[in-house]
Each structure stands twice: as C-alpha cells, then as structure tokens.
Scaffold this active site. Sequence first.
Site, PDB file in Angstrom:
ATOM      1  N   CYS A  54     -11.013   2.792   0.064  1.00 34.46           N
ATOM      2  CA  CYS A  54      -9.739   3.116   0.222  1.00 34.46           C
ATOM      3  C   CYS A  54      -9.497   2.288   1.618  1.00 34.46           C
ATOM      4  O   CYS A  54     -10.015   2.566   2.444  1.00 34.46           O
ATOM      5  CB  CYS A  54      -9.396   4.554   0.508  1.00 34.46           C
ATOM      6  SG  CYS A  54      -7.792   5.151   0.935  1.00 34.46           S
ATOM      7  N   HIS A  74      -7.309   2.943   3.969  1.00 34.83           N
ATOM      8  CA  HIS A  74      -7.218   3.663   4.809  1.00 34.83           C
ATOM      9  C   HIS A  74      -8.341   3.939   5.579  1.00 34.83           C
ATOM     10  O   HIS A  74      -8.366   4.357   6.791  1.00 34.83           O
ATOM     11  CB  HIS A  74      -6.571   5.228   4.358  1.00 34.83           C
ATOM     12  CG  HIS A  74      -4.791   5.114   4.190  1.00 34.83           C
ATOM     13  ND1 HIS A  74      -4.550   4.555   3.095  1.00 34.83           N
ATOM     14  CD2 HIS A  74      -3.934   5.474   5.010  1.00 34.83           C
ATOM     15  CE1 HIS A  74      -3.228   4.618   3.141  1.00 34.83           C
ATOM     16  NE2 HIS A  74      -2.717   5.388   4.149  1.00 34.83           N
ATOM     17  N   CYS A 107      -4.226  -1.664  -1.942  1.00 32.41           N
ATOM     18  CA  CYS A 107      -4.390  -0.218  -2.132  1.00 32.41           C
ATOM     19  C   CYS A 107      -5.270  -0.016  -3.347  1.00 32.41           C
ATOM     20  O   CYS A 107      -4.932  -0.620  -4.428  1.00 32.41           O
ATOM     21  CB  CYS A 107      -2.904   0.332  -2.404  1.00 32.41           C
ATOM     22  SG  CYS A 107      -3.232   2.221  -2.832  1.00 32.41           S
ATOM     23  N   GLU A 153      -2.629   8.985   8.085  1.00 29.22           N
ATOM     24  CA  GLU A 153      -1.222   9.114   8.072  1.00 29.22           C
ATOM     25  C   GLU A 153      -0.474  10.048   9.076  1.00 29.22           C
ATOM     26  O   GLU A 153       0.386   9.663   9.660  1.00 29.22           O
ATOM     27  CB  GLU A 153      -0.606   9.367   6.740  1.00 29.22           C
ATOM     28  CG  GLU A 153      -0.936   8.432   5.494  1.00 29.22           C
ATOM     29  CD  GLU A 153      -0.003   7.243   5.658  1.00 29.22           C
ATOM     30  OE1 GLU A 153       1.189   7.066   6.013  1.00 29.22           O
ATOM     31  OE2 GLU A 153      -0.499   6.033   5.276  1.00 29.22           O
ATOM     32  N   ASP A 190       1.082  -1.100  -0.092  1.00 28.03           N
ATOM     33  CA  ASP A 190      -0.124   0.059   0.112  1.00 28.03           C
ATOM     34  C   ASP A 190       0.882   1.409  -0.035  1.00 28.03           C
ATOM     35  O   ASP A 190       2.127   1.018   0.166  1.00 28.03           O
ATOM     36  CB  ASP A 190      -0.975  -0.078   1.286  1.00 28.03           C
ATOM     37  CG  ASP A 190      -1.919   1.327   1.281  1.00 28.03           C
ATOM     38  OD1 ASP A 190      -2.585   1.627   0.364  1.00 28.03           O
ATOM     39  OD2 ASP A 190      -1.850   1.860   2.512  1.00 28.03           O
ATOM     40  N   SER A 191       0.310   2.305  -0.299  1.00 30.33           N
ATOM     41  CA  SER A 191       1.057   3.540  -0.015  1.00 30.33           C
ATOM     42  C   SER A 191       1.658   4.002   1.565  1.00 30.33           C
ATOM     43  O   SER A 191       2.579   4.644   1.821  1.00 30.33           O
ATOM     44  CB  SER A 191       0.148   4.912  -0.491  1.00 30.33           C
ATOM     45  OG  SER A 191      -0.957   5.117   0.228  1.00 30.33           O
TER      46      SER A 191
HETATM   47  N1  DGL Z   1      -4.827   2.971   0.698  1.00 25.55           N
HETATM   48  C1  DGL Z   1      -4.815   3.735  -0.374  1.00 25.55           C
HETATM   49  C2  DGL Z   1      -5.983   3.391  -1.308  1.00 25.55           C
HETATM   50  O1  DGL Z   1      -6.572   2.131  -1.054  1.00 25.55           O
HETATM   51  C3  DGL Z   1      -4.609   5.325  -0.288  1.00 25.55           C
HETATM   52  C4  DGL Z   1      -4.014   5.689  -1.166  1.00 25.55           C
HETATM   53  C5  DGL Z   1      -3.333   7.188  -0.783  1.00 25.55           C
HETATM   54  O2  DGL Z   1      -1.939   6.836  -0.613  1.00 25.55           O
HETATM   55  O3  DGL Z   1      -3.620   8.248  -1.306  1.00 25.55           O
HETATM   56  O4  DGL Z   1      -6.356   3.933  -2.196  1.00 25.55           O
END
Ligand code: DGL
Length: 268
Positions: A185, A187, A74, A153, A10-11
């Site tokens: 998402c 997150h 992600c 984050e 993931d990011s």
């Molecule tokens: N967890 C990522 C997603 O599901 C987030 C992305 C981000 O870094 O903006 O899209």
Amino acid sequence: MDDRPIGVFDSGFGGLTVARAMIDLLPAEDIVYVADTGRYPYGPRLLDEVRDFARQITASLVASHDVKMVVVACNTAAAAALDLLRFEYEVPLVGVIDPGVRAAIKATTTRRIGVIGTVGTIASGAYQRAVAAQRAHIHLTCAACPGFVEFVERGETRSDQVHVLAERLLAPLRQDRVDTLLLGCTHYPFLARTIGDVMGRDVVLVSSADETAFEVRAILADTGLGRRSAGKGVHRWISSGDTASFRELGRRLFGPEIDDVEQWVPSH
Ligand code: DGL
C-alpha cells in the site's frame, strides 16, 4: 520526445511516495498528481466502486490534462482496475503491484516474503497472482492492515496507537518468519519506522516506489516519450477533498513543493 505530463493518482497521500521516487529519478518530467481525498479510503470499498473511481480519474487525466502516461500509485486501484484501464487507454499505464513484487524477490534471501496491504488489495488476490507469475518458489504470507491508511491520512505516523495496531496486525508475519516485508500500500512507507520497529532489524522493508519509477523510466526510454527539455519539471497537485488540508499535510509528509493545490470535482 514528448513534453506532455505524466499523470499519477492515489486515494490520498500514499501515491506521494511514488511521486517522490519519480521526481528523484526523472526530475525533468512534468507530473500531475491527483489525490482522491474526497473519497478515501479505497481499501474498505468494493473493488467495483474503486474501479469506477480509477476510471474517472484516468479519464480526467487523459482528457483534461493530456497526460502521456498514467501511474496508478495505489495498490487498491491497481488491483481493481489496472487491466481494464490498459484495455481502455492507449497511453501506457503503470501499476505498483508487479514492480513491488520484483523488488521483494530481489531482496529476499530465504524466499519467505510477507505482503501487507488494504483489505481490498489483499482480498483481491492480486499479490498472490503476481508472485505466482514470477515462478520463484516464494512462501508468501499476506495480511490486510485496516486502519493504517487512516493513521497516515491524519498525519499520525508514530503514535502509540499506531504501534499497538501494528503489533497486532503484523503478528502473523513475524510468526511466519518472513525476511522481507513488501509494503503493498503506497501509504505504508510513511509508517516505515513503526513497521520496522515491530518487525525487527532482520526484516527488510520493501516499497514499490523506486521500482515503479524505474519502470516509468524504462517505458519512457522504450517509447521515446521522455521530455525534450532537461529543465526542472512542473508538478501540479490536485485533490478531490479539502485542498487546504491536502496542502498542509502534504507539505509535512512530502515537502514544500506542495504549494498550490487545485480542486477537482468528480462528475457522478
Ligand atoms: N495508497 C492506497 C493503496 O496503495 C491506499 C488505499 C486506501 O485509500 O485505502 O492501496
């Protein structure tokens, strides 16, 4: 049987929601988790750029960690790169978009589903296509939620500011009277209390995490790639950003299992 680890990326912290579901369902599997915190957020970036990042991380998971499967935990990366990665790699690749859509369709009773995600994910049309492919006659309302990922984050999941932002961004979904809200998402489950407060008790929040873990389990069973040993799996944590901050916030959001965090420097 195959004792190699499963790669998950993931990011940043979002994919931990998927990793948690995988660890609960498949405790014997080894996992290598890559958080691209050095380059987060992915949401506002061009999909081409996110595609390059996803290819780099997958290449590293396959070449340096010899993973037997990759879970793109992600949505933005899955929207940008999953089809291409499936074409480029022989190992099975699992995304979060189709599992999330399946879970939302199971949950809705009125067929009015909302999906929220990053600007990149919503603009890609990936959810609109995935829902249409199910041919379930769903009325879909999509909304991008810029800013949500940044709150997570920073570890700020319950502040007044995030509540105010949620009130504004979720208004179209309330107006459209969705009965199910898909968190598109990874997150966003960390913001579930705030999102739930704003949407009200009658709206079911659905995350893709559990359904994704079920898909991983089904693929392991079908391909015979499950781990031979029944002992507890080893979990490795890797970050392209500051490893100490990943460890600190990771432990708060996920738990003390995040102990050693390794550094990854993407090659440009
Ligand atoms: N967890 C990522 C997603 O599901 C987030 C992305 C981000 O870094 O903006 O899209």
